[in-house]
Design a protein around this motif. Sequence first.
Motif, short mmCIF file in Angstrom:
data_model
loop_
_atom_site.label_atom_id
_atom_site.label_comp_id
_atom_site.label_asym_id
_atom_site.label_seq_id
_atom_site.Cartn_x
_atom_site.Cartn_y
_atom_site.Cartn_z
N ARG B 24 45.30 -7.16 -19.12
CA ARG B 24 45.68 -6.24 -18.04
C ARG B 24 46.49 -5.07 -18.57
N ILE B 25 47.30 -5.34 -19.57
CA ILE B 25 48.10 -4.25 -20.13
C ILE B 25 47.21 -3.29 -20.92
N ARG B 35 56.06 -4.08 -13.46
CA ARG B 35 56.75 -5.36 -13.58
C ARG B 35 55.76 -6.51 -13.49
N ILE B 36 55.82 -7.34 -14.48
CA ILE B 36 54.95 -8.51 -14.53
C ILE B 36 55.48 -9.53 -13.54
N PRO B 37 54.58 -10.29 -12.91
CA PRO B 37 55.06 -11.32 -11.97
C PRO B 37 56.12 -12.20 -12.61
N PHE B 38 57.06 -12.66 -11.80
CA PHE B 38 58.13 -13.51 -12.31
C PHE B 38 57.55 -14.82 -12.84
N GLU B 39 58.28 -15.42 -13.73
CA GLU B 39 57.84 -16.70 -14.28
C GLU B 39 57.51 -17.68 -13.16
N ALA B 61 56.60 -10.67 -25.67
CA ALA B 61 57.81 -9.90 -25.94
C ALA B 61 57.99 -9.73 -27.44
N GLN B 62 57.67 -10.78 -28.19
CA GLN B 62 57.80 -10.70 -29.64
C GLN B 62 56.85 -9.67 -30.22
N GLY B 73 63.49 -8.99 -14.64
CA GLY B 73 62.09 -9.37 -14.80
C GLY B 73 61.52 -8.91 -16.13
N SER B 74 60.19 -8.95 -16.23
CA SER B 74 59.51 -8.54 -17.45
C SER B 74 58.68 -7.30 -17.15
N PHE B 75 58.71 -6.34 -18.06
CA PHE B 75 58.06 -5.06 -17.81
C PHE B 75 57.15 -4.67 -18.96
#
Lengths: 242, 242
Positions: B24-25, B35-39, B61-62, B73-75
């Motif tokens: 998707r990215i 913003r990626i859906p929350f865990e 992330a790595q 959140g994660s972006f």
Amino acid sequence: MSLITDAPDKPTLYKQIRQDIERRILTGEWPPGHRIPFEHQLMVRYGCSRMTVNKALSELAQADLIERRRRAGSFVRRPQHLSAVLKIADIRAEITALGRAYGYELINRRLRAATAADRIRLGVKKAGKVVAIACRHSADGMPFAVEDRLIDLSSVPDAATADFANEPPGSWLLHHVPWTEAEHTISAIVADDRTAAALDIAVGAPCLVIDRYTWRSARTITAVRLLYPGDTHRLVARFKGG
Amino acid sequence: MSLITDAPDKPTLYKQIRQDIERRILTGEWPPGHRIPFEHQLMVRYGCSRMTVNKALSELAQADLIERRRRAGSFVRRPQHLSAVLKIADIRAEITALGRAYGYELINRRLRAATAADRIRLGVKKAGKVVAIACRHSADGMPFAVEDRLIDLSSVPDAATADFANEPPGSWLLHHVPWTEAEHTISAIVADDRTAAALDIAVGAPCLVIDRYTWRSARTITAVRLLYPGDTHRLVARFKGG
DNA sequence: TTGACTTATATGTCTAGACATATAATCGTG
DNA sequence: CACGATTATATGTCTAGACATATAAGTCAA
């Protein structure tokens, strides 16, 4: 132009384990081929659960420092072939980072039906339109690099109307088109009279050449050739390895 | 000379989640800043525990594809500056990989007290001994690259007695000395008469230059300059990015 | 000796919890 | 309105288990 940094992190347990092992590998205490203690042994040594040890070892494996084999254990990998993260920044960012004034000048911009040569260069088969751009980047008023670019309009329709008089096409593309894959080819040539004039160097002087092809999901976006004066410009890649 | 491959893996759940988000990215469906859906949402969507989702997101992330911020959140990260893994292989491996016959020839080997120029080149202050080596690599009998190397004997004592008549110093070092850090500088020059003779090219022809410095724990091991014929040799870096 | 089969074992993945921690958002107060 | 204190929340790390799976090593028969 590039540097791999190890951000100082709060020493959580798994990070401590990872760094501990990493240190032993990098100092040579555990040479290539050495078998790292089993997860079970490490969880005893560090007084933690296997998941914690596993996380540390997984990251080391992801960084290619160790190799994990089921039933056999984890082993220090032999020194990798030299590999470097070569960060070729946007030229504007590169010049700005050097603390020099960035200058940009559009030399030529043409929209045309793709010629046979264009199609070969872009690696496309179908006929279509392209934008051909020639421009020059300068640092503190001195020529820094000349750019010769082709953009495939069937992949980037917006490029037909983009104004490249003030914004370098590289920056424009970076902000408008996400890329998924690219390839750099680095070579050396000597300056012909046109290149020499554009870079303000002598005919026959060495030039560093970067050819970059950029794709998005197997679709060519752009092909660009950058020419730098070879005796003053350098690509630096700094890295760590095992 | 380099290629990042995605090994086809058994699609375990966390890998599936990772690839799903990665796709998707890369396709732009989730643009930079998204913003990626929350865990918690992802564990519902995929019907798994948080640790599984966490592993997928941690790897993303790595790889610098996403940025994770506590509480926020994660972006999706904005496109990184172009960066490539430039794999500069051992020359013998490089030539062999091209399916050509590798040849090696020691031109000169001298053991001497470090001159002032040697100390500058190696970046050491104290007096000491060095080995200076000149050699040539060939492919199918044609000159491929000439090498001019300096080894710091205080870091690598064994190099004093090593026989470089049959084994290239690069291979010898790779197998005998673990390195922890290195730096490449790539530039272009034109061949002077000596270089031209060694590479069997014309005086004034372009040459690609790789200067490589190698350290082990902040201690200089070796400095080497490799000269390639610039019009026939190419460094290729292929990579993926966001 | 060789090849096929079995077994033991280290890693690979996953769960359902737990507490820690950074910080965005809210609330109160001057 | 501005600013400091509080709270809610998403991520960060960790546990003590579980079962899956690849494979090194051992076993046995041809």
